[in-house]
Design an enzyme around this catalytic site. Structure first.
Site, PDB file in Angstrom:
ATOM      1  N   ASP A   1      27.194   0.746  87.522  1.00 39.68           N
ATOM      2  CA  ASP A   1      25.823  -0.313  86.909  1.00 39.68           C
ATOM      3  C   ASP A   1      25.000   0.619  86.206  1.00 39.68           C
ATOM      4  O   ASP A   1      24.773   1.940  86.449  1.00 39.68           O
ATOM      5  CB  ASP A   1      25.160  -1.030  87.883  1.00 39.68           C
ATOM      6  CG  ASP A   1      24.596  -2.344  87.487  1.00 39.68           C
ATOM      7  OD1 ASP A   1      24.741  -2.644  86.200  1.00 39.68           O
ATOM      8  OD2 ASP A   1      23.794  -2.835  88.212  1.00 39.68           O
TER       9      ASP A   1
ATOM     10  N   GLU B   1      25.460  -5.337  79.194  1.00 42.78           N
ATOM     11  CA  GLU B   1      24.201  -6.059  79.705  1.00 42.78           C
ATOM     12  C   GLU B   1      23.212  -6.254  78.753  1.00 42.78           C
ATOM     13  O   GLU B   1      22.930  -5.482  77.833  1.00 42.78           O
ATOM     14  CB  GLU B   1      23.587  -5.273  80.870  1.00 42.78           C
ATOM     15  CG  GLU B   1      24.570  -4.831  82.043  1.00 42.78           C
ATOM     16  CD  GLU B   1      23.935  -4.076  83.059  1.00 42.78           C
ATOM     17  OE1 GLU B   1      24.071  -4.234  84.256  1.00 42.78           O
ATOM     18  OE2 GLU B   1      23.176  -2.945  82.609  1.00 42.78           O
TER      19      GLU B   1
END
Length: 142
Positions: free
Chosen positions: A23, A78
């Site tokens: 992430d 994202e």
């Protein structure tokens, strides 16, 4: 060290079908060395690189997507909030996106059945396609 303990655990998780993701790649503790050392499936591009798309500087989103593909990883970007970001990421071959452009965050149990979104409704460009939430809840196809 920690890496020598982490690899066998991650490999066992993958063997039972768990997908492993890094992430916020490119920031903080998500080091470049992880790509070659850990058994990974997904790389999530940090929103700061998405926000910089079209700013005129070096397109680090392009570099990260290319790097991830060289390691045969699925890429999730994202923080998609604008049509030009989605268009650029699709052009780069980014497989999945997350962000308010595709919809607000939802709990996993509310993400199904898959949402159908027409790109022309999102961006008014006539660029049509269907978005489906990922089974993992990580994003939607770009």
């Amino acid at each position: 060290g920690d890496m020598s303990r982490a690899v066998p655990i991650l490999e066992r998780l993958r063997s039972i079908g768990v997908r492993i993701a890094v992430d916020d790649f490119g920031t903080g503790q998500s080091a470049l060395s992880y790509l070659g050392q850990l058994p990974l499936d997904v790389l999530k591009v940090d929103r700061s690189f998405v926000e910089a798309i079209g700013s005129g500087g070096v397109d680090l989103a392009e570099v990260i997507v290319d790097l991830a593909h060289r390691f045969d990883l699925t890429v999730i970007a994202e923080g998609i909030e604008e049509c030009h970001q989605l268009a650029r990421l699709r052009q780069l071959g980014c497989e999945m996106v997350q962000g308010f452009l595709t919809g607000p965050p939802v709990e996993a149990n509310r993400a199904f059945p898959p949402a159908r979104v027409n790109f022309s409704d999102l961006c008014d460009r006539g660029d049509t396609g269907v978005l489906h939430p990922a089974p993992t809840g990580l994003g939607v196809p770009a």
